[in-house]
Design an enzyme around this catalytic site. Structure first.
Site, short mmCIF file in Angstrom:
data_model
loop_
_atom_site.label_atom_id
_atom_site.label_comp_id
_atom_site.label_asym_id
_atom_site.label_seq_id
_atom_site.Cartn_x
_atom_site.Cartn_y
_atom_site.Cartn_z
N GLU A 1 -33.46 -34.80 10.41
CA GLU A 1 -32.83 -35.92 11.11
C GLU A 1 -31.38 -35.56 11.46
OE1 GLU A 1 -33.13 -39.17 8.40
OE2 GLU A 1 -35.25 -38.75 8.00
N LEU B 1 -37.53 -39.99 11.89
CA LEU B 1 -37.00 -40.41 10.59
C LEU B 1 -38.17 -40.67 9.64
CD1 LEU B 1 -34.08 -42.94 10.13
CD2 LEU B 1 -35.95 -42.78 8.50
N GLU C 1 -39.25 -38.59 5.93
CA GLU C 1 -39.12 -37.42 5.07
C GLU C 1 -40.46 -36.75 4.78
OE1 GLU C 1 -35.49 -39.46 5.23
OE2 GLU C 1 -37.43 -40.29 4.58
N GLN D 1 -31.73 -35.62 4.58
CA GLN D 1 -30.35 -36.06 4.79
C GLN D 1 -29.63 -36.45 3.51
OE1 GLN D 1 -29.10 -39.50 7.65
NE2 GLN D 1 -29.49 -37.67 8.89
N HIS E 1 -26.35 -42.84 -1.12
CA HIS E 1 -25.51 -41.73 -0.70
C HIS E 1 -24.80 -41.08 -1.87
CE1 HIS E 1 -25.88 -44.56 2.73
NE2 HIS E 1 -26.20 -43.44 3.35
#
Length: 682
Positions: free
Chosen positions: A375, A404, A406, A428, A477
């Site tokens: 991505e 998008l 995985e 990502q 994240h």
């Protein structure tokens, strides 16, 4: 078809004798032999566990006798080391010489790889590269009606349609063998026909008890898929006999009328009626006698008798060969062109991100089979700029964006690898891996094992992860859940922290993939990507020159400093924190060395023991969570190898990582490391 039915009956007899270990059969699905008949031997096949008729027909198409195919399946049933599919590790339909890739899936986890294989054939042709199968091959993938509902199947079908929408060639035949049942749960009437209709994928249907109709449908469909390079789905209506497996009693959940109705749809009886006369019945009995005789012959076959023999195919590595291949590079002119006239080794000290970008550029320049994808990795160059410039330098066929998903990204990698390319997919964020992790555990790392090394899928998966990212955080994240990766047999997990280690480690992973089909995860600490300083602002202590000659063997650590009082064993963000702590400890008269593990699977045990013994005290600074963290393995290694010194460990809290400054309350901190070091020193 008769051979497949007789194998299923014999499987139960072998189990009753205590020498057979697999009774999930193909009874009622034998018409998939006609699918094989419509294809070529060099069309790659990823088969459902009920595709026994297909396998036997494929073997006969290759010029083998029926007995040869029957023996191969029986050897798998008794877990014989001479089993040509897996060497006694599992009963699968697989044979490299027949282009049958062994699958252990029961829930469609092989479908993303099937899409990847079909995609890889088109991509190899576009790049002018050789592949494991002819460029005009059709990939075939079979699965059950219940598996059609699994998110993995839905994602794979979506990816296939997405490729069509992008104008990409994808010669793939999906075969949904619909017997109306998922073990005991019936599929709703009409559901498969409705669910199988997908954008971009042709839909055809046929019945297993109509051999002429099925043959005609297959001939037309396979020809169209091969000619147009577009996918199709065959909805093959079948029945299921003998239950889901040998221990399944269908009468406990199916009405007698339903069982009777299925008996009227027997594909063997339909074919016998089509042939006519008494020959089919006589031949069926004759094949039964052949299968019984072969079963008696294979029953005493040797089986696996030691752990080393069992794990032999998992991850064989020749360190010397890897070191030599890791030094591969394009010629001077090609390198200069790839870097736009500005070679990285002349650029001066660079960040971790810049070193990785340079290593990827070198890899694409030196290895024509290498492709980078994921991505946002193409035109954008990655969320953090790690793939910046690659698409512009090498073209979209070698550095490209994906949808998008995985599961789809890893499935493409699996297909590319087994077809002969060198995939470098990017996930990502580490948190996004977890919905697709089975593609690594159940498909990637297991392929060597369940094919006895006859198939490999070389791949290096780059993942941005771990914690401490500022200004853009929260759990998704800042994720440090790596235990799931360390639990995958044969998977290499690299964690580069220092910029000077990144390129050598990546080159070792690529070399191992190229030479041995190794699957690796290259886990990159996000918070260190663009870090420049170590101890104080402006000191540029976290920069390093790009080196073409430095080596970083898989499973080898790096030690910083030679302090005699304390060894701090760590990795990732812990390296920078520990080096900062070590400087503060030195001001207090305590001299520590920092051991960067670099590889968390396999752990560098020999280096760890050497550095631990040098000081007699080990502090494990573990940024992953206290429960299930990497530090558990480090301490276990020390104890199991008889380290008699003092050991302590600090780790992050057993918590998800919250947003904002609250993250610092649950993640390992420098003060945690310093306090633990002082306590360990007494």
């Amino acid at each position: 078809m008769a051979g497949s039915r007789q194998l299923d009956l014999q499987a139960r007899r072998l189990r009753e004798r205590g020498v057979g270990f697999y009774t999930i059969g193909s009874a009622g699905h034998e018409s998939n032999a006609l699918v094989a008949e419509a294809l070529r031997v060099d069309d790659p096949a990823l088969l459902h566990y009920r595709s026994g008729g297909f396998f036997l027909q494929r073997a006969m198409q290759a010029g083998r006798s029926l007995e040869d195919g029957l023996r191969a399946v029986l050897l798998g049933m008794v877990a014989a080391t001479s089993d040509p599919a897996s060497g006694g590790r599992h009963k699968v339909f697989g044979d490299a010489s027949l282009s049958v890739i062994p699958q252990t899936s029961t829930i469609a986890s092989h479908l993303p790889r099937a899409v990847g294989v079909a995609f890889a054939l088109g991509r190899a042709k576009r790049l002018g590269l050789d592949s494991a199968w002819p460029h005009d091959a059709v990939t075939v993938c079979s699965f059950g009606d219940a598996s059609l509902n699994h998110s993995t199947a839905v994602g794979a079908l979506n990816t296939a349609g997405y490729c069509v929408a992008q104008g990409l060639p994808l010669a793939l035949l999906f075969v949904c063998e619909d017997n109306g049942l998922g073990i005991s749960v019936p599929s709703p009437h009409g559901w498969v026909a409705e669910a199988a209709h997908r954008p971009g994928i042709g839909y055809v249907t046929a019945s297993g008890d109509d051999p002429d109709g099925l043959t005609a449908t297959l001939a037309e469909t396979v020809e169209a898929v091969r000619r147009t390079r577009r996918p199709a789905l065959l909805h093959l209506r079948t029945v299921r006999y003998l239950g889901h497996a040998g221990t399944d009693v269908e009468s406990g959940y199916r009405a007698p009328s339903a069982l009777a109705a299925d008996r009227e749809r027997d594909p063997l009886l339909a074919l016998a009626a089509r042939i006519g006369g008494s020959e089919p019945a006589a031949r069926y009995d004759e094949i039964g006698r052949i299968v019984a005789k072969l079963a008696d012959e294979v029953a005493p076959a040797p089986t696996l008798r030691s752990a080393p023999a069992i794990i032999a195919p998992l991850a064989p590595r020749d360190d010397a060969a890897i070191a030599a291949d890791a030094g591969r590079r394009a010629d001077s002119e090609a390198r200069l062109a790839a870097f736009g006239g500005k070679l990285p080794e002349r650029a001066g000290p660079m960040t971790l991100a810049q070193n990785i970008n340079a290593a990827l550029t070198d890899a694409l320049a030196a290895r024509p089979q290498a492709v980078v994808f994921g991505e946002d990795v193409g035109r954008k160059g990655g969320v953090y700029g790690l793939t910046r410039g690659l698409q512009q330098r090498f073209g979209a066929p070698r550095a490209f964006d994906t949808l998008l998903d995985e599961q789809a990204i890893l499935g493409l990698g699996l297909g590319l690898g087994v077809t002969g390319l060198l995939p470098i997919p990017e996930i990502q964020y580490l948190a996004y891996l977890h919905n697709a992790e089975d593609q690594l555990r159940g498909e990637a790392a297991s392929l060597r094992f369940f094919s006895a090394g006859s198939y490999t899928n070389p791949m290096v998966v780059r993942i941005a992860g771990l914690g401490y990212q500022k200004g853009f955080g929260g759990h998704f994240h800042n994720d440090d859940a790596v235990a799931v990766l360390r639990d995958v047999p044969g998977l290499v997990v690299a964690v580069p922290s220092r910029p000077e280690d990144a390129a050598p480690m990546l080159r070792s992973c690529l070399a191992a993939a190229s030479l041995h089909g190794q699957v690796s995860v290259f886990l990159e600490p996000i918070a260190l990507y663009h870090e420049r300083d170590l101890h104080s602002a402006g000191d540029r202590g976290w920069l390093a020159d790009y080196s073409l000659d430095t080596q970083a063997a898989i499973g080898s650590a790096r030690v910083h400093g030679a302090g005699a009082d304390l060894t701090i064993a760590t990795f990732g963000n812990g390296v920078r924190m520990s080096l900062r702590v070590a400087e503060r400890l030195a001001a207090q008269g305590i001299f520590a060395r920092v051991l960067d593990l670099r590889w968390i699977s396999p752990l560098p045990v020999e280096d760890l023991l050497r550095e631990a013994s040098a000081t007699g005290r080990v502090l494990v600074a573990d940024e992953t969570r206290h429960a299930g963290g990497v530090g558990e393995g480090v301490i276990t290694a020390l104890v199991e190898h008889g380290f008699a010194g003092r050991i302590a460990r600090v780790a992050s809290t057993d918590s998800y990582v919250p947003l904002g400054d609250a993250a610092t309350l649950v993640l390992l901190s420098e003060s945690d490391i310093e306090s633990a070091a002082l306590s360990l020193m007494g």
